[in-house]
Design a protein around this motif. Structure first.
Motif, PDB file in Angstrom:
ATOM      1  N   TRP A 242       0.826  -1.201   0.000  1.00  0.00           N
ATOM      2  CA  TRP A 242       0.000   0.000   0.000  1.00  0.00           C
ATOM      3  C   TRP A 242       0.863   1.255   0.000  1.00  0.00           C
ATOM      4  N   SER A 243       0.302   2.340  -0.549  1.00  0.00           N
ATOM      5  CA  SER A 243       0.932   3.654  -0.445  1.00  0.00           C
ATOM      6  C   SER A 243       0.770   4.158   0.988  1.00  0.00           C
ATOM      7  N   PRO A 244       1.656   5.053   1.440  1.00  0.00           N
ATOM      8  CA  PRO A 244       1.554   5.560   2.820  1.00  0.00           C
ATOM      9  C   PRO A 244       0.217   6.217   3.141  1.00  0.00           C
ATOM     10  N   ASP A 245      -0.459   6.814   2.124  1.00  0.00           N
ATOM     11  CA  ASP A 245      -1.738   7.477   2.392  1.00  0.00           C
ATOM     12  C   ASP A 245      -2.949   6.561   2.190  1.00  0.00           C
ATOM     13  N   GLN A 248      -3.545   4.215  -2.757  1.00  0.00           N
ATOM     14  CA  GLN A 248      -3.038   3.462  -3.903  1.00  0.00           C
ATOM     15  C   GLN A 248      -2.324   2.202  -3.438  1.00  0.00           C
ATOM     16  N   MET A 249      -2.002   1.351  -4.420  1.00  0.00           N
ATOM     17  CA  MET A 249      -1.372   0.069  -4.113  1.00  0.00           C
ATOM     18  C   MET A 249      -0.573  -0.384  -5.326  1.00  0.00           C
ATOM     19  N   THR A 267      -9.127   0.871 -10.426  1.00  0.00           N
ATOM     20  CA  THR A 267      -8.584   0.881 -11.777  1.00  0.00           C
ATOM     21  C   THR A 267      -7.062   1.015 -11.777  1.00  0.00           C
ATOM     22  N   VAL A 268      -6.453   0.591 -12.886  1.00  0.00           N
ATOM     23  CA  VAL A 268      -5.002   0.666 -13.043  1.00  0.00           C
ATOM     24  C   VAL A 268      -4.583   2.093 -13.374  1.00  0.00           C
ATOM     25  N   VAL A 269      -3.575   2.588 -12.658  1.00  0.00           N
ATOM     26  CA  VAL A 269      -2.982   3.890 -12.973  1.00  0.00           C
ATOM     27  C   VAL A 269      -1.821   3.707 -13.942  1.00  0.00           C
ATOM     28  N   SER A 270      -0.957   2.710 -13.681  1.00  0.00           N
ATOM     29  CA  SER A 270       0.192   2.419 -14.541  1.00  0.00           C
ATOM     30  C   SER A 270       0.492   0.932 -14.496  1.00  0.00           C
ATOM     31  N   THR A 271       1.030   0.407 -15.604  1.00  0.00           N
ATOM     32  CA  THR A 271       1.542  -0.958 -15.664  1.00  0.00           C
ATOM     33  C   THR A 271       3.021  -0.892 -15.994  1.00  0.00           C
ATOM     34  N   PHE A 272       3.849  -1.391 -15.084  1.00  0.00           N
ATOM     35  CA  PHE A 272       5.295  -1.397 -15.268  1.00  0.00           C
ATOM     36  C   PHE A 272       5.698  -2.735 -15.896  1.00  0.00           C
ATOM     37  N   ASN A 273       6.255  -2.675 -17.100  1.00  0.00           N
ATOM     38  CA  ASN A 273       6.691  -3.883 -17.800  1.00  0.00           C
ATOM     39  C   ASN A 273       8.168  -4.118 -17.507  1.00  0.00           C
ATOM     40  N   LEU A 274       8.480  -5.246 -16.882  1.00  0.00           N
ATOM     41  CA  LEU A 274       9.841  -5.496 -16.423  1.00  0.00           C
ATOM     42  C   LEU A 274      10.610  -6.460 -17.302  1.00  0.00           C
ATOM     43  N   LEU A 279      12.917 -15.021 -16.011  1.00  0.00           N
ATOM     44  CA  LEU A 279      13.566 -14.417 -14.854  1.00  0.00           C
ATOM     45  C   LEU A 279      13.030 -13.029 -14.539  1.00  0.00           C
ATOM     46  N   ASP A 280      12.178 -12.487 -15.415  1.00  0.00           N
ATOM     47  CA  ASP A 280      11.572 -11.179 -15.177  1.00  0.00           C
ATOM     48  C   ASP A 280      10.244 -11.265 -14.428  1.00  0.00           C
ATOM     49  N   GLN A 281       9.834 -12.462 -14.041  1.00  0.00           N
ATOM     50  CA  GLN A 281       8.643 -12.579 -13.203  1.00  0.00           C
ATOM     51  C   GLN A 281       8.853 -11.797 -11.911  1.00  0.00           C
ATOM     52  N   GLN A 282       7.816 -11.099 -11.453  1.00  0.00           N
ATOM     53  CA  GLN A 282       7.913 -10.247 -10.272  1.00  0.00           C
ATOM     54  C   GLN A 282       7.321 -10.960  -9.057  1.00  0.00           C
ATOM     55  N   LEU A 283       8.173 -11.193  -8.040  1.00  0.00           N
ATOM     56  CA  LEU A 283       7.776 -12.018  -6.899  1.00  0.00           C
ATOM     57  C   LEU A 283       7.675 -11.248  -5.585  1.00  0.00           C
ATOM     58  N   GLY A 284       7.957  -9.955  -5.611  1.00  0.00           N
ATOM     59  CA  GLY A 284       7.844  -9.171  -4.390  1.00  0.00           C
ATOM     60  C   GLY A 284       7.808  -7.689  -4.714  1.00  0.00           C
ATOM     61  N   CYS A 285       7.274  -6.889  -3.791  1.00  0.00           N
ATOM     62  CA  CYS A 285       7.231  -5.441  -4.006  1.00  0.00           C
ATOM     63  C   CYS A 285       7.154  -4.732  -2.657  1.00  0.00           C
ATOM     64  N   LEU A 286       7.512  -3.445  -2.675  1.00  0.00           N
ATOM     65  CA  LEU A 286       7.487  -2.634  -1.460  1.00  0.00           C
ATOM     66  C   LEU A 286       7.296  -1.172  -1.848  1.00  0.00           C
ATOM     67  N   TRP A 287       6.341  -0.513  -1.180  1.00  0.00           N
ATOM     68  CA  TRP A 287       6.142   0.934  -1.337  1.00  0.00           C
ATOM     69  C   TRP A 287       6.711   1.581  -0.091  1.00  0.00           C
ATOM     70  N   GLN A 288       7.843   2.283  -0.238  1.00  0.00           N
ATOM     71  CA  GLN A 288       8.546   2.891   0.889  1.00  0.00           C
ATOM     72  C   GLN A 288       8.713   4.385   0.625  1.00  0.00           C
ATOM     73  N   LYS A 289       7.960   5.217   1.348  1.00  0.00           N
ATOM     74  CA  LYS A 289       7.923   6.657   1.085  1.00  0.00           C
ATOM     75  C   LYS A 289       7.595   6.891  -0.382  1.00  0.00           C
TER      76      LYS A 289
END
Length: 360
Positions: A242-245, A248-249, A267-274, A279-289
């Motif tokens: 989650w975002s600090p406020d 968003q997520m 709804t989706v704001v942005s899709t980040f294509n990695l 090996l580009d599968q995304q297995l973790g995430c963090l919203w920090q500040k």
């Protein structure tokens, strides 16, 4: 002759295909942490070249989380041991050690007063426990699942609530303390990989291998809706943050994307294509500040750019397995460190520029 530690060149997270990787965040927003082997790696989020390593676990460490006070870190390993250690001193003195159950610990959550800890995983006799951090005394019972529990979170505002997600395709909702089972929720059709409360405690989200993200009321557990309609991602979802406020997520998926969501509209704001490789599968995430991080199956840590979703601001590279050999080479008066690892990479560290280039 005496020696003094000058710097630590940290490894990347240890990754497994199809297994979520939990990233922990410093409540002050300065650091993030993850695990590799028997170590917990702490890195400065502004300058990831600044790193520290905790190495006191006798077995492979799976997850580590800061206490909300920021003074302690709790880390859990494959044997079921929880170690709670100090963050204010470089020696990282051990405060307490417990074994709430026998088996791999997969996730950890603290209450907002830093007094209670919930742990879940692959226990033989049970899949989770909640206890007081300074005595180990039980403050509730985590029940309601028939298989491994993958994720746990605790509402950071009173009244406290606790939610879990499991391989039995269900989430459970508990009230407390002491924490008592209230209900089982069976909205997902496949494994539930991640559950997270919003910082304000009003909602929580569950994400699963079915590509779905569901939202619930943080106080009652009532279903509020889902993100993205029928599916949030084309592949399984391994993590949300989650975002600090709390508006968003971000979500990380095996479809090799991270998505930024507006929670209010779903709804989706942005899709980040990695990338396009396995090996580009995304297995973790963090919203920090203001930082949005994701971790790939390769172990690479991506700093996402909201203004350019197709190219990360930076990508942290390094080794994910044991280093087999090391040498130093000087060219034009500039020293470089060459390291070769069991992961099949040769890394060149340009020591004057604090850069790391991974060559395969």
């Amino acid at each position: 002759m005496s020696y003094e530690l000058k710097s630590v060149f940290a490894s990347l997270p240890h990754m497994e295909r199809g297994v979520a990787k939990v990233l922990g965040g410093d409540p002050k927003g300065n650091n993030f942490l993850y695990t590799n082997g028997k170590s917990v790696i702490i890195r400065n989020i502004e300058n990831p070249a600044i790193a520290d390593v905790y190495t006191e676990h006798p077995h492979q460490v799976i997850v580590a989380k800061y206490s909300p006070s920021g003074f302690y870190i709790a880390s859990g390993d494959v044997s079921g041991k929880i170690r709670i250690w100090d963050t204010t001193q470089k020696e990282h003195l051990l405060k307490y050690e417990y074994q709430p159950f026998g088996g791999k610990i997969k996730d950890i959550a603290w209450t907002e007063d830093s007094k209670r800890i919930a742990v879940v995983g692959e226990g033989r006799e049970k899949f989770g426990a909640v206890f007081l951090w300074d005595s180990g005394s039980s403050v509730g019972e985590i029940v309601g699942h028939s298989k491994i529990i993958n994720s746990v979170d605790i509402k950071q505002t009173r009244p406290y609530r606790l939610v879990t997600g499991s391989d039995d395709n269900c989430t459970t909702f508990l009230e407390g303390p002491p924490f008592k089972f209230k209900c089982t929720i069976s909205d997902h059709s496949r494994f539930v990989n991640c559950v997270r409360f919003s910082p304000d405690g009003n909602r929580y989200a569950s994400a699963g291998a079915d590509g779905q993200i569901f939202l619930y009321d943080g106080k009652t557990g009532e279903k509020l809706g889902s993100l993205g309609g029928d599916k949030a991602h084309d592949g399984g979802i391994y993590a949300v943050s989650w975002s600090p406020d709390s508006t968003q997520m971000i979500s990380a998926s095996g479809d090799k994307t991270v998505r930024l969501w507006d929670v209010g509209s779903g709804t989706v704001v942005s899709t980040f294509n990695l990338g396009s490789d396995v090996l580009d599968q995304q297995l973790g995430c963090l919203w920090q500040k203001n930082h949005l991080l994701s971790v790939s199956l390769s172990g690479y840590i991506n700093y996402l750019d909201r203004n350019n979703p197709d190219r990360p601001l930076r990508t942290i590279k390094g080794h994910t397995k044991s280093i087999q050999c090391l040498t130093v080479h000087k060219a034009d008066g500039r020293p470089s460190i060459y390291s070769a690892s069991h992961d099949g990479h040769i890394n060149i560290l340009l020591t004057l520029l604090n850069m790391s280039l991974a060559l395969q």
